[in-house]
Scaffold this active site. Structure first.
Site, short mmCIF file in Angstrom:
data_model
loop_
_atom_site.label_atom_id
_atom_site.label_comp_id
_atom_site.label_asym_id
_atom_site.label_seq_id
_atom_site.Cartn_x
_atom_site.Cartn_y
_atom_site.Cartn_z
CG ASP A 47 -0.36 0.00 2.53
OD1 ASP A 47 0.89 -0.08 2.62
OD2 ASP A 47 -1.11 0.07 3.54
CB SER A 48 4.61 1.65 0.04
OG SER A 48 4.84 0.50 -0.75
CD GLU A 185 7.72 -0.45 8.14
OE1 GLU A 185 6.81 -1.16 7.69
OE2 GLU A 185 7.94 0.72 7.74
O1 KIV Z 1 3.47 -1.13 1.80
C1 KIV Z 1 4.63 -1.58 1.81
O2 KIV Z 1 5.41 -1.39 0.87
C2 KIV Z 1 5.03 -2.36 2.97
C3 KIV Z 1 6.48 -2.72 3.09
C4 KIV Z 1 7.26 -1.52 3.44
C5 KIV Z 1 6.69 -3.83 4.04
O3 KIV Z 1 4.24 -2.66 3.79
#
Ligand code: KIV
Length: 268
Positions: A47-48, A185
């Site tokens: 979701d990044s 994380e």
């Molecule tokens: O949304 C994302 O990219 C993530 C990673 C940073 C683990 O959750």
């Protein structure tokens, strides 16, 4: 379906054999091809994407439909890597039923082989229900970006003894609920090591040190395509923003000077 696809069994086998698991994010076909060809174990459609693709300030606004749209692009490109769809904010927190239904969409409509959810004991019953519905689940604890307002920002977690105990217990509960792996994380290296040694399922670190069973990074961070801020735990392996900028400037210049297109680009 490719029969050499990485499965959750391969994740467990790698941990048992002490071989590291490698994961990167991708959000579209061309980048997913690169990650797949490079031989990574999994591609996380994180979701990044709200931040590195949509240009938003955090991950909260991205919707289920947007996540499914991007997951489908990645799933169409990944021949070997496991594709993991990241469940967006409010797609699983609301109820067990929402959690199972939305997780199912990632597999049915998105073509993913697994999903990821953020949170500790409060999401464990949802993890259990998804696994019962035959949906492989990766958990995610520590700094969980969907909780930035509760956490007061993007902050390292597990700094007090109480917080450390809670994180170890959350990890243990996820394993017991059937999660096949767990992202750790932004937490102290020794805490991530303790969790990794406690669990039989693999831990995947991001800002959690070298003792995790695998590592994940956001692809746009690693390639130098996201410049708003660079977290301490990111290593930049390329500077694609500068290279792309240079190429685009050269195109502009050559068109303006009449150097492009050349004779070789024309039809007879
Ligand atoms: O949304 C994302 O990219 C993530 C990673 C940073 C683990 O959750």
């Amino acid at each position: 379906m490719a029969d050499n696809r990485v499965t959750i069994n391969d994740f467990l086998k790698k941990k048992a054999e002490g071989r590291k698991i490698t994961i990167l994010t991708a959000y579209d076909h061309p980048f997913a091809r690169i990650v797949d060809e490079a031989g990574l174990d999994a591609i996380l459609v994180g979701d990044s994407l709200a931040m590195v693709v949509q240009g938003l300030g955090n991950t909260l606004p991205v919707t289920m439909d947007e996540m499914i749209y991007h997951t489908r692009m990645v799933a169409g490109a990944a021949e070997r890597a496991m594709v993991i769809g990241d469940m967006p904010f409010m797609s699983y927190q609301t109820s067990v039923e929402d959690a199972v239904r939305n997780a199912g969409r990632f597999l049915k409509e998105g073509g993913a082989q697994a999903v990821k959810v953020e949170g500790g004991s409060e999401v464990v019953e949802k993890v259990r229900a998804m696994v019962r519905a035959d949906i492989p689940v990766m958990a995610h604890i520590g700094l969980t970006p969907q909780a930035i307002y509760r956490m007061g920002g993007f902050r390292v977690q597990g700094r007090t003894e109480e917080a450390r105990k809670r994180l170890v217990e959350d990890a243990r509960m996820h394993q017991e609920a059937g999660a096949f792996s767990i992202v750790l994380e932004a937490m102290p290296v020794d805490l991530a090591r303790r969790i990794t040694e406690t669990l039989t399922i693999p831990t995947i670190g991001i800002g959690a040190g070298p003792h995790c069973d695998g590592q994940v990074l956001v692809l746009h961070d690693l390639l130098g395509l996201f410049e708003r801020f660079v977290p301490k735990f990111v290593k930049r392996y390329a500077d694609l923003k500068s290279e792309a900028l240079e190429a685009v400037k050269r195109f502009k210049e050559e068109v303006e000077k009449g150097e492009f297109p050349g004779e070789e680009h024309g039809f007879k």
